[in-house]
Design a protein around this motif. Sequence first.
Motif, PDB file in Angstrom:
ATOM      1  N   GLU A  23       0.968  -1.302  -0.051  1.00 11.50           N
ATOM      2  CA  GLU A  23      -0.001   0.025  -0.076  1.00 11.50           C
ATOM      3  C   GLU A  23       0.907   1.216  -0.005  1.00 11.50           C
ATOM      4  O   GLU A  23       0.435   2.206  -0.808  1.00 11.50           O
ATOM      5  CB  GLU A  23      -1.016   0.187   1.207  1.00 11.50           C
ATOM      6  CG  GLU A  23      -2.303  -0.713   1.049  1.00 11.50           C
ATOM      7  CD  GLU A  23      -3.014  -0.438   2.305  1.00 11.50           C
ATOM      8  OE1 GLU A  23      -3.369   0.665   2.759  1.00 11.50           O
ATOM      9  OE2 GLU A  23      -3.681  -1.506   2.499  1.00 11.50           O
ATOM     10  N   ILE A  24       1.808   1.144   0.822  1.00  9.85           N
ATOM     11  CA  ILE A  24       2.817   2.458   0.793  1.00  9.85           C
ATOM     12  C   ILE A  24       3.482   2.666  -0.587  1.00  9.85           C
ATOM     13  O   ILE A  24       3.621   3.946  -1.088  1.00  9.85           O
ATOM     14  CB  ILE A  24       3.918   2.208   1.907  1.00  9.85           C
ATOM     15  CG1 ILE A  24       3.256   2.215   3.173  1.00  9.85           C
ATOM     16  CG2 ILE A  24       5.026   3.248   1.988  1.00  9.85           C
ATOM     17  CD1 ILE A  24       3.956   1.898   4.530  1.00  9.85           C
ATOM     18  N   ARG A  25       4.047   1.403  -1.015  1.00  2.26           N
ATOM     19  CA  ARG A  25       4.380   1.713  -2.438  1.00  2.26           C
ATOM     20  C   ARG A  25       3.449   1.934  -3.323  1.00  2.26           C
ATOM     21  O   ARG A  25       3.752   2.956  -4.172  1.00  2.26           O
ATOM     22  CB  ARG A  25       5.072   0.280  -3.030  1.00  2.26           C
ATOM     23  CG  ARG A  25       5.904   0.321  -4.234  1.00  2.26           C
ATOM     24  CD  ARG A  25       6.173  -1.001  -4.867  1.00  2.26           C
ATOM     25  NE  ARG A  25       4.758  -1.392  -5.292  1.00  2.26           N
ATOM     26  CZ  ARG A  25       4.104  -0.942  -6.634  1.00  2.26           C
ATOM     27  NH1 ARG A  25       4.235   0.022  -7.307  1.00  2.26           N
ATOM     28  NH2 ARG A  25       2.758  -1.625  -6.841  1.00  2.26           N
ATOM     29  N   GLU A  26       2.408   1.509  -3.363  1.00  2.00           N
ATOM     30  CA  GLU A  26       1.437   2.105  -4.563  1.00  2.00           C
ATOM     31  C   GLU A  26       1.094   3.628  -4.073  1.00  2.00           C
ATOM     32  O   GLU A  26       0.716   4.445  -4.944  1.00  2.00           O
ATOM     33  CB  GLU A  26       0.129   1.161  -4.223  1.00  2.00           C
ATOM     34  CG  GLU A  26       0.053  -0.150  -4.925  1.00  2.00           C
ATOM     35  CD  GLU A  26      -1.194  -0.811  -4.373  1.00  2.00           C
ATOM     36  OE1 GLU A  26      -1.859  -0.422  -3.834  1.00  2.00           O
ATOM     37  OE2 GLU A  26      -0.869  -2.027  -4.918  1.00  2.00           O
ATOM     38  N   ALA A  27       0.975   4.005  -2.819  1.00  4.89           N
ATOM     39  CA  ALA A  27       0.920   5.468  -2.740  1.00  4.89           C
ATOM     40  C   ALA A  27       1.714   6.290  -3.168  1.00  4.89           C
ATOM     41  O   ALA A  27       1.680   7.545  -3.745  1.00  4.89           O
ATOM     42  CB  ALA A  27       0.554   5.637  -1.093  1.00  4.89           C
ATOM     43  N   VAL A  28       2.956   6.174  -2.995  1.00  4.93           N
ATOM     44  CA  VAL A  28       4.094   6.511  -3.560  1.00  4.93           C
ATOM     45  C   VAL A  28       4.115   6.846  -4.883  1.00  4.93           C
ATOM     46  O   VAL A  28       4.475   7.568  -5.779  1.00  4.93           O
ATOM     47  CB  VAL A  28       5.597   6.145  -2.904  1.00  4.93           C
ATOM     48  CG1 VAL A  28       6.850   6.727  -3.702  1.00  4.93           C
ATOM     49  CG2 VAL A  28       5.801   6.277  -1.562  1.00  4.93           C
ATOM     50  N   THR A  29       3.694   5.560  -5.465  1.00 11.03           N
ATOM     51  CA  THR A  29       3.655   5.612  -6.865  1.00 11.03           C
ATOM     52  C   THR A  29       2.499   6.642  -7.443  1.00 11.03           C
ATOM     53  O   THR A  29       2.930   7.409  -8.497  1.00 11.03           O
ATOM     54  CB  THR A  29       3.211   4.130  -7.662  1.00 11.03           C
ATOM     55  OG1 THR A  29       4.318   3.383  -7.186  1.00 11.03           O
ATOM     56  CG2 THR A  29       2.892   4.218  -9.184  1.00 11.03           C
ATOM     57  N   ARG A  30       1.487   6.424  -6.915  1.00 16.72           N
ATOM     58  CA  ARG A  30       0.596   7.682  -7.174  1.00 16.72           C
ATOM     59  C   ARG A  30       0.995   9.118  -7.097  1.00 16.72           C
ATOM     60  O   ARG A  30       0.524   9.804  -7.841  1.00 16.72           O
ATOM     61  CB  ARG A  30      -0.900   7.236  -6.194  1.00 16.72           C
ATOM     62  CG  ARG A  30      -1.719   6.113  -6.822  1.00 16.72           C
ATOM     63  CD  ARG A  30      -3.054   6.388  -6.043  1.00 16.72           C
ATOM     64  NE  ARG A  30      -2.976   6.295  -4.711  1.00 16.72           N
ATOM     65  CZ  ARG A  30      -2.688   5.042  -3.759  1.00 16.72           C
ATOM     66  NH1 ARG A  30      -2.847   3.821  -4.353  1.00 16.72           N
ATOM     67  NH2 ARG A  30      -2.780   5.247  -2.579  1.00 16.72           N
ATOM     68  N   ALA A  31       1.635   9.246  -6.037  1.00 10.77           N
ATOM     69  CA  ALA A  31       2.277  10.589  -5.708  1.00 10.77           C
ATOM     70  C   ALA A  31       3.129  11.023  -6.876  1.00 10.77           C
ATOM     71  O   ALA A  31       3.416  12.228  -6.922  1.00 10.77           O
ATOM     72  CB  ALA A  31       2.701  10.691  -4.249  1.00 10.77           C
ATOM     73  N   ALA A  32       3.979  10.044  -7.194  1.00 18.92           N
ATOM     74  CA  ALA A  32       4.912  10.394  -8.217  1.00 18.92           C
ATOM     75  C   ALA A  32       5.064   9.400  -9.507  1.00 18.92           C
ATOM     76  O   ALA A  32       5.911   8.646  -9.558  1.00 18.92           O
ATOM     77  CB  ALA A  32       6.348  10.178  -7.477  1.00 18.92           C
ATOM     78  N   SER A  33       3.626   9.414 -10.066  1.00 21.47           N
ATOM     79  CA  SER A  33       3.542   8.747 -11.152  1.00 21.47           C
ATOM     80  C   SER A  33       4.673   8.517 -12.131  1.00 21.47           C
ATOM     81  O   SER A  33       4.682   7.740 -12.919  1.00 21.47           O
ATOM     82  CB  SER A  33       2.348   9.172 -11.909  1.00 21.47           C
ATOM     83  OG  SER A  33       2.254  10.499 -12.405  1.00 21.47           O
ATOM     84  N   GLU A  34       5.688   9.671 -12.444  1.00 23.62           N
ATOM     85  CA  GLU A  34       6.452   9.535 -13.430  1.00 23.62           C
ATOM     86  C   GLU A  34       7.856   8.793 -12.943  1.00 23.62           C
ATOM     87  O   GLU A  34       8.829   8.463 -13.694  1.00 23.62           O
ATOM     88  CB  GLU A  34       7.062  10.794 -13.874  1.00 23.62           C
ATOM     89  CG  GLU A  34       7.688  11.790 -12.772  1.00 23.62           C
ATOM     90  CD  GLU A  34       7.146  12.219 -11.482  1.00 23.62           C
ATOM     91  OE1 GLU A  34       7.638  12.741 -10.688  1.00 23.62           O
ATOM     92  OE2 GLU A  34       5.855  12.109 -11.444  1.00 23.62           O
TER      93      GLU A  34
END
Length: 70
Positions: A23-34
């Motif tokens: 979940e943490i990894r997914e949240a970081v991915t959403r916040a920094a999609s590039e």
Amino acid sequence: MSRPLVLVAHGTRSEHGRADLEEIREAVTRAASEVDVRLVLLEHGPPPSEVLAGLIAPVLVPLLLPSGFH
């Protein structure tokens, strides 16, 4: 191009604990999609060498959760 971001956690046998880390990894991915965001578990996961394969100059971020115990 952004440098890859690798979240480094100790790891856990707990399904709930692994889900929390994902979940943490997914949240970081959403916040920094590039950014290519990956999760490395030092124990109880794929070997770090497999997760890091092909990355150039990754940024490693320690992911230490204080509620962990042995």
